[in-house]
Motif scaffolding. Structure first.
Motif, mmCIF file in Angstrom:
data_model
loop_
_atom_site.group_PDB
_atom_site.id
_atom_site.type_symbol
_atom_site.label_atom_id
_atom_site.label_comp_id
_atom_site.label_asym_id
_atom_site.label_seq_id
_atom_site.Cartn_x
_atom_site.Cartn_y
_atom_site.Cartn_z
ATOM 1 N N GLY A 105 25.336 45.845 -35.818
ATOM 2 C CA GLY A 105 25.128 44.443 -35.494
ATOM 3 C C GLY A 105 24.639 44.203 -34.085
ATOM 4 N N CYS A 106 24.347 42.936 -33.805
ATOM 5 C CA CYS A 106 23.986 42.453 -32.476
ATOM 6 C C CYS A 106 24.920 41.294 -32.122
ATOM 7 N N LEU A 107 25.088 41.048 -30.829
ATOM 8 C CA LEU A 107 25.923 39.948 -30.359
ATOM 9 C C LEU A 107 25.047 38.882 -29.729
ATOM 10 N N LEU A 108 25.157 37.648 -30.234
ATOM 11 C CA LEU A 108 24.504 36.482 -29.640
ATOM 12 C C LEU A 108 25.601 35.662 -28.968
ATOM 13 N N LEU A 109 25.648 35.726 -27.633
ATOM 14 C CA LEU A 109 26.744 35.131 -26.869
ATOM 15 C C LEU A 109 26.316 33.793 -26.278
ATOM 16 N N ASN A 110 27.060 32.750 -26.612
ATOM 17 C CA ASN A 110 26.695 31.390 -26.219
ATOM 18 C C ASN A 110 27.274 30.971 -24.871
ATOM 19 N N ILE A 111 26.466 30.180 -24.140
ATOM 20 C CA ILE A 111 26.944 29.462 -22.965
ATOM 21 C C ILE A 111 26.620 27.983 -23.143
ATOM 22 N N GLY A 112 27.396 27.123 -22.479
ATOM 23 C CA GLY A 112 27.151 25.682 -22.523
ATOM 24 C C GLY A 112 26.900 25.146 -21.126
ATOM 25 N N PRO A 113 25.657 24.897 -20.751
ATOM 26 C CA PRO A 113 25.353 24.354 -19.422
ATOM 27 C C PRO A 113 25.885 22.934 -19.249
ATOM 28 N N LYS A 114 26.055 22.537 -17.994
ATOM 29 C CA LYS A 114 26.478 21.182 -17.672
ATOM 30 C C LYS A 114 25.309 20.209 -17.856
ATOM 31 N N ALA A 115 25.620 18.928 -17.875
ATOM 32 C CA ALA A 115 24.590 17.903 -18.088
ATOM 33 C C ALA A 115 23.543 17.892 -16.987
ATOM 34 N N ASP A 116 23.914 18.344 -15.782
ATOM 35 C CA ASP A 116 22.954 18.327 -14.672
ATOM 36 C C ASP A 116 22.003 19.514 -14.699
ATOM 37 N N GLY A 117 22.214 20.449 -15.629
ATOM 38 C CA GLY A 117 21.313 21.584 -15.748
ATOM 39 C C GLY A 117 21.791 22.843 -15.076
ATOM 40 N N TRP A 141 12.543 45.881 -32.881
ATOM 41 C CA TRP A 141 12.868 45.263 -31.591
ATOM 42 C C TRP A 141 14.223 44.558 -31.650
ATOM 43 N N PHE A 142 14.525 43.944 -32.819
ATOM 44 C CA PHE A 142 15.809 43.268 -32.940
ATOM 45 C C PHE A 142 16.939 44.281 -33.075
ATOM 46 N N ARG A 143 16.726 45.310 -33.867
ATOM 47 C CA ARG A 143 17.762 46.327 -34.051
ATOM 48 C C ARG A 143 18.072 47.055 -32.747
ATOM 49 N N ASP A 144 17.073 47.142 -31.863
ATOM 50 C CA ASP A 144 17.252 47.814 -30.577
ATOM 51 C C ASP A 144 17.881 46.911 -29.520
ATOM 52 N N ALA A 145 17.737 45.586 -29.679
ATOM 53 C CA ALA A 145 18.083 44.641 -28.614
ATOM 54 C C ALA A 145 19.585 44.544 -28.363
ATOM 55 N N LYS A 146 20.363 44.404 -29.413
ATOM 56 C CA LYS A 146 21.829 44.406 -29.400
ATOM 57 C C LYS A 146 22.507 43.190 -28.769
ATOM 58 N N PHE A 147 21.903 42.615 -27.726
ATOM 59 C CA PHE A 147 22.612 41.559 -26.984
ATOM 60 C C PHE A 147 21.662 40.412 -26.661
ATOM 61 N N GLY A 148 22.088 39.187 -27.056
ATOM 62 C CA GLY A 148 21.291 38.005 -26.787
ATOM 63 C C GLY A 148 22.141 36.864 -26.252
ATOM 64 N N ILE A 149 21.473 35.848 -25.717
ATOM 65 C CA ILE A 149 22.148 34.666 -25.174
ATOM 66 C C ILE A 149 21.798 33.445 -26.019
ATOM 67 N N PHE A 150 22.814 32.711 -26.419
ATOM 68 C CA PHE A 150 22.717 31.462 -27.155
ATOM 69 C C PHE A 150 22.953 30.325 -26.150
ATOM 70 N N ILE A 151 22.283 29.176 -26.314
ATOM 71 C CA ILE A 151 22.456 28.072 -25.367
ATOM 72 C C ILE A 151 22.652 26.765 -26.123
ATOM 73 N N HIS A 152 23.851 26.223 -26.068
ATOM 74 C CA HIS A 152 24.129 24.892 -26.629
ATOM 75 C C HIS A 152 24.072 23.875 -25.492
ATOM 76 N N TRP A 153 23.038 23.047 -25.514
ATOM 77 C CA TRP A 153 22.838 22.083 -24.434
ATOM 78 C C TRP A 153 22.197 20.828 -24.991
ATOM 79 N N GLY A 154 22.768 19.693 -24.667
ATOM 80 C CA GLY A 154 22.234 18.422 -25.140
ATOM 81 C C GLY A 154 23.031 17.278 -24.528
ATOM 82 N N PRO A 155 22.786 16.039 -24.971
ATOM 83 C CA PRO A 155 23.498 14.877 -24.420
ATOM 84 C C PRO A 155 25.010 14.953 -24.562
#
Length: 501
Positions: free
Chosen positions: A350-362, A49-63
């Motif tokens: 390989g696979c790509l885990l692409l990060n986004i950074g949400p705002k403090a308000d969500g 399932w991971f080898r097939d997935a190829k593309f994921g989303i990373f989320i850096h969110w905190g104070p």
């Protein structure tokens, strides 16, 4: 046969049956991996399932999204007078001018401001689905030690403070409803995150030691107390949220963590057996001795492989060049650049885990929404050359070379129409050209009749990326494809190729 013999036989039968039942129960519960590499190697393999997935989303969110300055390491550098970023930004000075004295207003005081009132897990999950992502990995706890989940081991968590809701739990439910795999990441192994002063900062107050931890010397190894804390918090995440994927940052590779390496790997893989699902463990492996390459997925931060790697691997990078968390002056990449990166990575196993950074308000910044939407639009048309594929005999051809290793992306050049990447699936070859040639003529040397890689005769060439009419020919020197009309999409262009034999 005497009564004594009969009694002994009955005892052995009953005991043996009970033992077998216990053994079967243990097997059903997944108690199969011992805390050593040999035991794990005897059974584990990276799931398809991971080898097939190829593309994921990373989320850096905190104070750290509240000040929205510098980068996600604001909580570290706000206490460090002499740290100046490459763009000249001094986090310490900015904090003092904006929020006041560090003793009166420390990092802890951002937490009540981190309310996330506009956070909608379902809305996020729909965007991730639209982007074409097949797995999502929110940060459970970053270096700041604030838990974005309902922690049983720290009061500094998103249920008790700030948003006052289980962010990780809400995302897990919403993402899984969309049919997307759910992972979590931990960055807690960096126990030297904060800079301490005896009286100058709020982190000298012992009342907050469970957030800031205790002063430690540079290059010191983690204490047993910290290792126990790390273990409890990490297994708490595993047990509560049953992640399909577990990601760790550089800290786990530092000296002093060796005692937990095989232990945490066997713990997590055994949990996967109990949950009856295949799980993935990811680590940076900076020291090349932390985890054997065949038992985990190697993660490369802001970098790639320069060739096909024999094991599945992953790049984690972000939509912006400056930060992982949200900042208000981010320098965003283009979707074209990121699609090319995805194609290059997939061609090398390989696979790509692409990060986004949400705002403090969500809310997710519009720039990130646009990038994810455009990637999703490209994948809707061309995804068959990405999903469920495997590397071919070579990863590609062309003049543009990619640098290898962590933090090497800044050295990479933009791809051209001469750069081609290959993938394969079910006997079909996909050739993806990374730019549109000015004369509308695509040439692929690797697929010529005299190719040293594969000299088979081609039976058909199909243009996946659009409805344009094409003419093609396979000569001794090239596969040449002439396309009528204008470019039908952005970024890259896929050809589906079949051979006569």
């Amino acid at each position: 046969m005497t009564l004594k013999h009969i009694s002994l036989i009955i005892f052995l039968l009953v005991f043996g049956r009970a033992f077998s039942q216990d053994e079967a129960t243990n097997s059903e519960k997944g108690h199969t991996y011992e805390a050593n590499w040999e035991s794990i190697r005897s059974r584990y393999k990276i799931p398809d399932w991971f080898r097939d997935a190829k593309f994921g989303i990373f989320i850096h969110w905190g104070p750290y999204a509240v000040p929205a300055k510098g980068d996600e390491k604001y909580p570290k550098y706000m206490y460090y007078k002499d740290h100046i970023k490459k763009d000249g930004f001094n986090t310490y000075e900015y904090h003092q001018k904006t929020y006041g004295n560090h003793k009166e207003f420390g990092y802890k005081d951002f937490i009540p401001m981190f309310k996330a009132k506009k956070f909608k897990a379902e809305k996020w999950a729909r965007l991730f689905k639209k982007s074409g992502a097949r797995y999502v990995v929110p940060v459970a706890e970053h270096h700041d030690a604030f838990a974005m989940y309902n922690s049983n081991y720290t009061r500094w968590n998103a249920v008790n403070m700030g948003p006052k809701k289980d962010i990780l739990g809400a995302l897990a439910e919403a993402v899984r409803k969309q049919g997307i795999k759910f992972g979590t990441s931990s960055h807690l192994a960096n126990w030297r995150n904060y800079y301490w002063k005896k009286t100058e900062y709020d982190n000298s107050n012992t009342e907050y030691v469970d957030l800031y931890w205790k002063p430690v010397k540079n290059k010191s190894k983690p204490s047993q107390e910290f290792l126990d804390t790390w273990w409890n918090r990490t297994t708490d995440i595993i047990d509560q949220y049953q992640p399909d994927l577990l990601w760790f940052d550089f800290g786990l590779d530092k000296p002093g963590f060796e005692s937990v390496h095989s232990k945490i790997l066997s713990y997590y893989y055994n949990k996967g057996e109990i949950w009856n699902k295949e799980v993935v463990f990811q680590n940076k492996n900076m020291r090349n001795v932390s985890f054997p390459e065949d038992l985990i997925v190697l993660d490369i931060e802001r970098g790639r492989m320069d060739n096909i790697f024999k094991y599945p691997w992953q790049t984690d990078t972000s939509v912006g060049y400056k930060s992982w968390g949200y900042i208000d002056n981010e320098d965003y990449k283009t979707s074209n650049y990121l699609i090319d990166e995805l194609i290059d990575i997939v061609s090398k196993n390989g696979c790509l885990l692409l990060n986004i950074g949400p705002k403090a308000d969500g809310t997710i910044p519009q720039e990130s929404v646009k990038i994810l939407t455009e990637i999703g639009d490209w994948l809707k048309i061309n995804g068959e050359a990405i999903y469920d594929t495997r590397p071919w005999l070579v990863y590609g051809e062309g003049p543009t070379q990619v640098n290898k290793g962590h933090h090497s992306e800044k050295k990479n050049k933009v791809f051209t129409s001469q750069d081609v990447r290959f993938t394969q699936k079910k006997g079909v070859l996909y050739a993806t050209v990374l730019d549109w040639p000015k004369d509308n003529v695509f040439t692929i040397k690797t697929l010529s009749k005299l190719s040293k890689v594969d000299d088979r005769s081609i039976s058909s060439v199909e243009f996946i990326s659009g409805k344009n009419k094409i003419n093609w020919s396979q000569t001794n020197h090239y596969l040449t494809i002439n396309i009528k009309g204008k470019s039908p999409c952005k970024a890259a262009y896929v050809f589906k190729i079949e051979f006569k034999n």
